[in-house]
Design an enzyme around this catalytic site. Structure first.
Site, PDB file in Angstrom:
ATOM      1  N   GLU A  75      41.466  37.966  47.943  1.00 26.92           N
ATOM      2  CA  GLU A  75      42.032  38.639  49.126  1.00 26.92           C
ATOM      3  C   GLU A  75      41.614  37.932  50.407  1.00 26.92           C
ATOM      4  O   GLU A  75      42.408  37.702  51.315  1.00 26.92           O
ATOM      5  CB  GLU A  75      41.556  40.099  49.204  1.00 26.92           C
ATOM      6  CG  GLU A  75      42.030  40.978  48.071  1.00 26.92           C
ATOM      7  CD  GLU A  75      41.063  41.008  46.897  1.00 26.92           C
ATOM      8  OE1 GLU A  75      40.482  39.953  46.562  1.00 26.92           O
ATOM      9  OE2 GLU A  75      40.904  42.082  46.307  1.00 26.92           O
ATOM     10  N   CYS A 110      36.351  42.783  51.293  1.00 32.64           N
ATOM     11  CA  CYS A 110      37.775  42.467  51.509  1.00 32.64           C
ATOM     12  C   CYS A 110      38.477  43.611  52.242  1.00 32.64           C
ATOM     13  O   CYS A 110      39.348  43.367  53.083  1.00 32.64           O
ATOM     14  CB  CYS A 110      38.452  42.168  50.173  1.00 32.64           C
ATOM     15  SG  CYS A 110      37.896  40.604  49.462  1.00 32.64           S
TER      16      CYS A 110
HETATM   17  N1  THU Z   1      37.182  39.301  42.947  1.00 34.17           N
HETATM   18  C1  THU Z   1      38.264  39.097  43.740  1.00 34.17           C
HETATM   19  O1  THU Z   1      38.697  37.964  43.960  1.00 34.17           O
HETATM   20  N2  THU Z   1      38.860  40.186  44.273  1.00 34.17           N
HETATM   21  C2  THU Z   1      38.552  41.464  43.977  1.00 34.17           C
HETATM   22  O2  THU Z   1      39.225  42.363  44.444  1.00 34.17           O
HETATM   23  C3  THU Z   1      37.410  41.752  43.113  1.00 34.17           C
HETATM   24  C4  THU Z   1      36.599  40.589  42.684  1.00 34.17           C
HETATM   25  C5  THU Z   1      36.565  38.115  42.336  1.00 34.17           C
HETATM   26  C6  THU Z   1      35.230  37.711  42.863  1.00 34.17           C
HETATM   27  C7  THU Z   1      34.657  36.948  41.693  1.00 34.17           C
HETATM   28  O3  THU Z   1      35.150  35.616  41.721  1.00 34.17           O
HETATM   29  C8  THU Z   1      35.264  37.643  40.482  1.00 34.17           C
HETATM   30  O4  THU Z   1      36.381  38.358  40.957  1.00 34.17           O
HETATM   31  C9  THU Z   1      34.305  38.586  39.768  1.00 34.17           C
HETATM   32  O5  THU Z   1      33.754  39.498  40.648  1.00 34.17           O
END
Ligand code: THU
Length: 157
Positions: A75, A110
């Site tokens: 995000e 985020c």
């Molecule tokens: N992550 C995201 O990119 N967005 C989310 O809404 C939740 C978590 C990613 C961060 C990390 O690279 C992986 O997911 C595990 O937490």
């Protein structure tokens, strides 16, 4: 003392087929973006697609690092890229997808970044969340995901 209740509201769709075409397409872009994730440590791939008021779509995916805390969520990759490439242009929608069983819930950081752009652009964004299954959550404005959010106004006391 008084108790205060904050009400969160969002819509649930059984599948993307129920969505307006523009939103369905944005989710498809977010799904494609998830494939570009660099997530060798968590193996959890997330994709985000941001739709701007000028019709542009900017995508992002999570980017991890061997030094774990340096990684960034999909995000924020998408939101920061959108703001850098199209400064000052309002964000109307953000779609987020992953392989999660439930609709992908953005982390608190985020949500706070969404709040910043809503505040500076004076425009609430529609937030579309999808997991691996069909069910989709749509929230009108980050206020529905982040009660008592912090904003630049709080810095002035
Ligand atoms: N992550 C995201 O990119 N967005 C989310 O809404 C939740 C978590 C990613 C961060 C990390 O690279 C992986 O997911 C595990 O937490």
């Amino acid at each position: 003392m008084k108790k205060v209740q904050v009400i969160s509201e969002f819509s649930e769709y059984v599948s993307a087929a129920e969505l307006p075409v523009e939103e369905k397409e944005l989710l498809t872009k977010a799904e494609a973006a998830a494939k570009t994730a660099y997530a060798p440590y968590s193996k959890f791939k997330v994709g985000a697609a941001v739709l701007l008021d000028n019709g542009e779509i900017v995508c992002g995916s999570n980017q991890e690092n061997a030094s774990y805390p340096l990684g960034l969520c999909a995000e924020r990759v998408a939101l920061f890229a959108a703001s850098a490439q199209h400064p000052g242009i309002r964000i109307t929608h953000i779609a987020v997808t992953s392989s999660s069983k439930n609709p992908t819930a953005p982390c608190g950081a985020c949500r706070q970044v969404m709040a910043e752009y809503e505040s500076v652009h004076k425009n609430e964004m529609q937030i579309l969340l999808k997991g691996a299954a069909g069910k989709i959550i749509a929230a009108d404005g980050v206020k529905n995901l982040l009660p008592l959010m912090f904003s630049g106004k709080d810095l002035n006391g």
